[in-house]
Design a protein around this motif. Structure first.
Motif, PDB file in Angstrom:
ATOM      1  N   SER A   1       0.834  -1.192   0.000  1.00 37.00           N
ATOM      2  CA  SER A   1       0.000   0.000   0.000  1.00 37.00           C
ATOM      3  C   SER A   1       0.873   1.247   0.000  1.00 37.00           C
ATOM      4  O   SER A   1       1.841   1.349   0.762  1.00 37.00           O
ATOM      5  CB  SER A   1      -0.908   0.008   1.239  1.00 37.00           C
ATOM      6  N   GLY A   2       0.551   2.181  -0.854  1.00 38.07           N
ATOM      7  CA  GLY A   2       1.325   3.407  -0.966  1.00 38.07           C
ATOM      8  C   GLY A   2       2.295   3.400  -2.124  1.00 38.07           C
ATOM      9  O   GLY A   2       2.714   4.468  -2.593  1.00 38.07           O
ATOM     10  N   ASP A   3       2.674   2.205  -2.621  1.00 35.70           N
ATOM     11  CA  ASP A   3       3.527   2.127  -3.806  1.00 35.70           C
ATOM     12  C   ASP A   3       2.690   2.423  -5.042  1.00 35.70           C
ATOM     13  O   ASP A   3       1.549   1.951  -5.164  1.00 35.70           O
ATOM     14  CB  ASP A   3       4.142   0.738  -3.951  1.00 35.70           C
ATOM     15  N   ALA A   4       3.244   3.195  -5.979  1.00 32.50           N
ATOM     16  CA  ALA A   4       2.477   3.631  -7.146  1.00 32.50           C
ATOM     17  C   ALA A   4       1.949   2.449  -7.956  1.00 32.50           C
ATOM     18  O   ALA A   4       0.769   2.410  -8.323  1.00 32.50           O
ATOM     19  CB  ALA A   4       3.332   4.539  -8.027  1.00 32.50           C
ATOM     20  N   ILE A   5       2.821   1.458  -8.246  1.00 33.59           N
ATOM     21  CA  ILE A   5       2.381   0.317  -9.051  1.00 33.59           C
ATOM     22  C   ILE A   5       1.323  -0.483  -8.303  1.00 33.59           C
ATOM     23  O   ILE A   5       0.324  -0.916  -8.895  1.00 33.59           O
ATOM     24  CB  ILE A   5       3.577  -0.570  -9.442  1.00 33.59           C
ATOM     25  N   ALA A   6       1.510  -0.643  -7.010  1.00 35.63           N
ATOM     26  CA  ALA A   6       0.524  -1.372  -6.214  1.00 35.63           C
ATOM     27  C   ALA A   6      -0.828  -0.679  -6.241  1.00 35.63           C
ATOM     28  O   ALA A   6      -1.876  -1.338  -6.344  1.00 35.63           O
ATOM     29  CB  ALA A   6       1.014  -1.515  -4.773  1.00 35.63           C
ATOM     30  N   GLU A   7      -0.821   0.639  -6.173  1.00 41.66           N
ATOM     31  CA  GLU A   7      -2.075   1.392  -6.207  1.00 41.66           C
ATOM     32  C   GLU A   7      -2.755   1.266  -7.569  1.00 41.66           C
ATOM     33  O   GLU A   7      -3.986   1.150  -7.660  1.00 41.66           O
ATOM     34  CB  GLU A   7      -1.827   2.859  -5.863  1.00 41.66           C
ATOM     35  N   VAL A   8      -1.966   1.288  -8.647  1.00 42.00           N
ATOM     36  CA  VAL A   8      -2.534   1.115  -9.987  1.00 42.00           C
ATOM     37  C   VAL A   8      -3.165  -0.264 -10.112  1.00 42.00           C
ATOM     38  O   VAL A   8      -4.285  -0.420 -10.623  1.00 42.00           O
ATOM     39  CB  VAL A   8      -1.448   1.318 -11.069  1.00 42.00           C
ATOM     40  N   VAL A   9      -2.462  -1.291  -9.639  1.00 39.09           N
ATOM     41  CA  VAL A   9      -2.993  -2.664  -9.694  1.00 39.09           C
ATOM     42  C   VAL A   9      -4.276  -2.783  -8.878  1.00 39.09           C
ATOM     43  O   VAL A   9      -5.273  -3.373  -9.329  1.00 39.09           O
ATOM     44  CB  VAL A   9      -1.938  -3.671  -9.196  1.00 39.09           C
ATOM     45  N   ASN A  10      -4.266  -2.217  -7.697  1.00 38.71           N
ATOM     46  CA  ASN A  10      -5.439  -2.258  -6.821  1.00 38.71           C
ATOM     47  C   ASN A  10      -6.642  -1.617  -7.497  1.00 38.71           C
ATOM     48  O   ASN A  10      -7.742  -2.196  -7.545  1.00 38.71           O
ATOM     49  CB  ASN A  10      -5.111  -1.534  -5.512  1.00 38.71           C
ATOM     50  N   LEU A  11      -6.448  -0.429  -8.060  1.00 37.28           N
ATOM     51  CA  LEU A  11      -7.549   0.272  -8.720  1.00 37.28           C
ATOM     52  C   LEU A  11      -7.999  -0.455  -9.983  1.00 37.28           C
ATOM     53  O   LEU A  11      -9.189  -0.487 -10.307  1.00 37.28           O
ATOM     54  CB  LEU A  11      -7.125   1.703  -9.058  1.00 37.28           C
ATOM     55  N   ALA A  12      -7.045  -1.061 -10.703  1.00 40.96           N
ATOM     56  CA  ALA A  12      -7.391  -1.791 -11.925  1.00 40.96           C
ATOM     57  C   ALA A  12      -8.339  -2.946 -11.628  1.00 40.96           C
ATOM     58  O   ALA A  12      -9.330  -3.156 -12.351  1.00 40.96           O
ATOM     59  CB  ALA A  12      -6.118  -2.311 -12.595  1.00 40.96           C
ATOM     60  N   TYR A  13      -8.072  -3.676 -10.572  1.00 44.96           N
ATOM     61  CA  TYR A  13      -8.941  -4.802 -10.223  1.00 44.96           C
ATOM     62  C   TYR A  13     -10.251  -4.336  -9.603  1.00 44.96           C
ATOM     63  O   TYR A  13     -11.315  -4.906  -9.875  1.00 44.96           O
ATOM     64  CB  TYR A  13      -8.207  -5.767  -9.291  1.00 44.96           C
ATOM     65  N   ARG A  14     -10.189  -3.290  -8.800  1.00 38.41           N
ATOM     66  CA  ARG A  14     -11.420  -2.788  -8.175  1.00 38.41           C
ATOM     67  C   ARG A  14     -12.397  -2.236  -9.200  1.00 38.41           C
ATOM     68  O   ARG A  14     -13.614  -2.395  -9.078  1.00 38.41           O
ATOM     69  CB  ARG A  14     -11.081  -1.705  -7.149  1.00 38.41           C
ATOM     70  N   HIS A  15     -11.848  -1.596 -10.256  1.00 37.79           N
ATOM     71  CA  HIS A  15     -12.706  -0.934 -11.242  1.00 37.79           C
ATOM     72  C   HIS A  15     -12.738  -1.657 -12.585  1.00 37.79           C
ATOM     73  O   HIS A  15     -13.315  -1.146 -13.545  1.00 37.79           O
ATOM     74  CB  HIS A  15     -12.245   0.518 -11.435  1.00 37.79           C
ATOM     75  N   GLN A  16     -12.118  -2.837 -12.645  1.00 40.97           N
ATOM     76  CA  GLN A  16     -12.135  -3.655 -13.864  1.00 40.97           C
ATOM     77  C   GLN A  16     -11.603  -2.868 -15.077  1.00 40.97           C
ATOM     78  O   GLN A  16     -12.286  -2.684 -16.090  1.00 40.97           O
ATOM     79  CB  GLN A  16     -13.550  -4.166 -14.137  1.00 40.97           C
ATOM     80  N   ILE A  17     -10.350  -2.427 -14.952  1.00 40.28           N
ATOM     81  CA  ILE A  17      -9.674  -1.690 -16.020  1.00 40.28           C
ATOM     82  C   ILE A  17      -8.382  -2.423 -16.368  1.00 40.28           C
ATOM     83  O   ILE A  17      -7.499  -2.576 -15.515  1.00 40.28           O
ATOM     84  CB  ILE A  17      -9.364  -0.236 -15.608  1.00 40.28           C
ATOM     85  N   GLY A  18      -8.267  -2.894 -17.603  1.00 44.04           N
ATOM     86  CA  GLY A  18      -7.051  -3.550 -18.039  1.00 44.04           C
ATOM     87  C   GLY A  18      -5.979  -2.547 -18.417  1.00 44.04           C
ATOM     88  O   GLY A  18      -6.268  -1.389 -18.750  1.00 44.04           O
ATOM     89  N   VAL A  19      -4.720  -2.980 -18.356  1.00 41.11           N
ATOM     90  CA  VAL A  19      -3.583  -2.158 -18.797  1.00 41.11           C
ATOM     91  C   VAL A  19      -2.772  -2.992 -19.776  1.00 41.11           C
ATOM     92  O   VAL A  19      -2.269  -4.070 -19.422  1.00 41.11           O
ATOM     93  CB  VAL A  19      -2.705  -1.712 -17.616  1.00 41.11           C
TER      94      VAL A  19
END
Length: 266
Positions: free
Chosen positions: A78-96
């Motif tokens: 938590s707090g790491d930029a990549i971790a936050e992107v991954v967390n939001l991607a799964y929570r909001h169903q957004i692929g990268v």
């Protein structure tokens, strides 16, 4: 068009198998969105700001040039930029998804778009990799341009916050052959010299690389990493629109975040 169909189209055009061994093209995060109609936000770099923008716009795919993940991850905290992107991607169903060095080589890729913006003619790759494709582009200017006029055209089309150049000894008054390569292209100076180019537009060049170019009779022009690659993202949006996607847009949060001090600024 569903996301799976879009990715199939992309990979037929810019095959991930063409990427360099150090690169990481393809899916960065796939949270189960393949069967959804594609709503795509195109960007240069998939930052946390871009992810936040994608959420606000109800996008389900961030299509980026730069990979989110380059090196193997050892942890996600938590707090790491990549971790936050991954967390939001799964929570909001957004692929990268990323197309990087494979995208650099193809028609309408990073180098090809720069060559088109400068209206280069008889264009060929600086370093061919396969039939008609490769890294960088070199071509002719008809008519030739003075260095000042060439710099003005680059400034007009790319609008870099800082444009650095170093003229070669006894540089020609009329420049008729130019090479281009979006992103970090200093390692290609020797290959560019062999093409007979008189000027080379790229980015991320160091002091000694400017010195090397000057000594080898090549005008080196550094317009910045963001400025030399962002136009290809804009072209990618146009290509995706031609596929009749449900929605596609160029990111407005994907920006050159650096600041350039000018005398007299606060």
């Amino acid at each position: 068009m569903k996301i799976a169909e879009l990715i199939t189209w992309v990979e037929n055009w810019a095959n991930p198998a063409w990427q360099e061994s150090w690169d990481n093209c393809g899916w960065q995060i796939e949270p189960g969105v393949l069967s959804q109609p594609a709503r795509v936000l195109v960007c240069l770099t998939p930052t946390l700001a871009v992810m936040t923008e994608a959420i606000a716009l109800n996008a389900n795919l961030i299509f980026a040039h730069h990979p989110l993940i380059f090196s193997p991850l050892k942890s996600l905290k938590s707090g790491d930029a990549i971790a936050e992107v991954v967390n939001l991607a799964y929570r909001h169903q957004i692929g990268v998804y990323t197309a990087h060095t494979n995208f650099d080589q193809v028609e309408d890729g990073t180098a090809d778009v720069l060559a088109q913006l400068l209206d280069l003619q008889q264009v060929t790759p600086v370093v061919p990799t396969q039939s008609g494709l490769g890294y960088g582009r070199v071509g002719d200017l008809h008519p030739g341009l003075s260095l000042e006029d060439l710099l003005k055209i680059i400034q007009f089309h790319l609008n870099p916050p800082d444009l650095i150049y170093f003229t070669a000894n006894n540089y020609p008054k009329s420049i008729t052959r130019v090479a281009v390569l979006g992103g970090s292209g200093a390692s290609y100076i020797s290959a560019v010299v062999k093409t007979g180019a008189q000027a080379y537009l790229t980015s991320d060049c160091k002091f000694h690389q400017f010195q090397e170019s000057r000594d080898r009779g090549l005008i080196l022009i550094d317009a910045g990493h963001y400025a030399t690659e962002r136009p290809a993202c804009d072209r990618l949006v146009a290509k995706f629109k031609s596929l009749q996607l449900e929605w596609v847009q160029l990111s407005q949060q994907d920006e050159d975040f650096r600041c350039f001090y000018k005398s007299g600024s606060p």
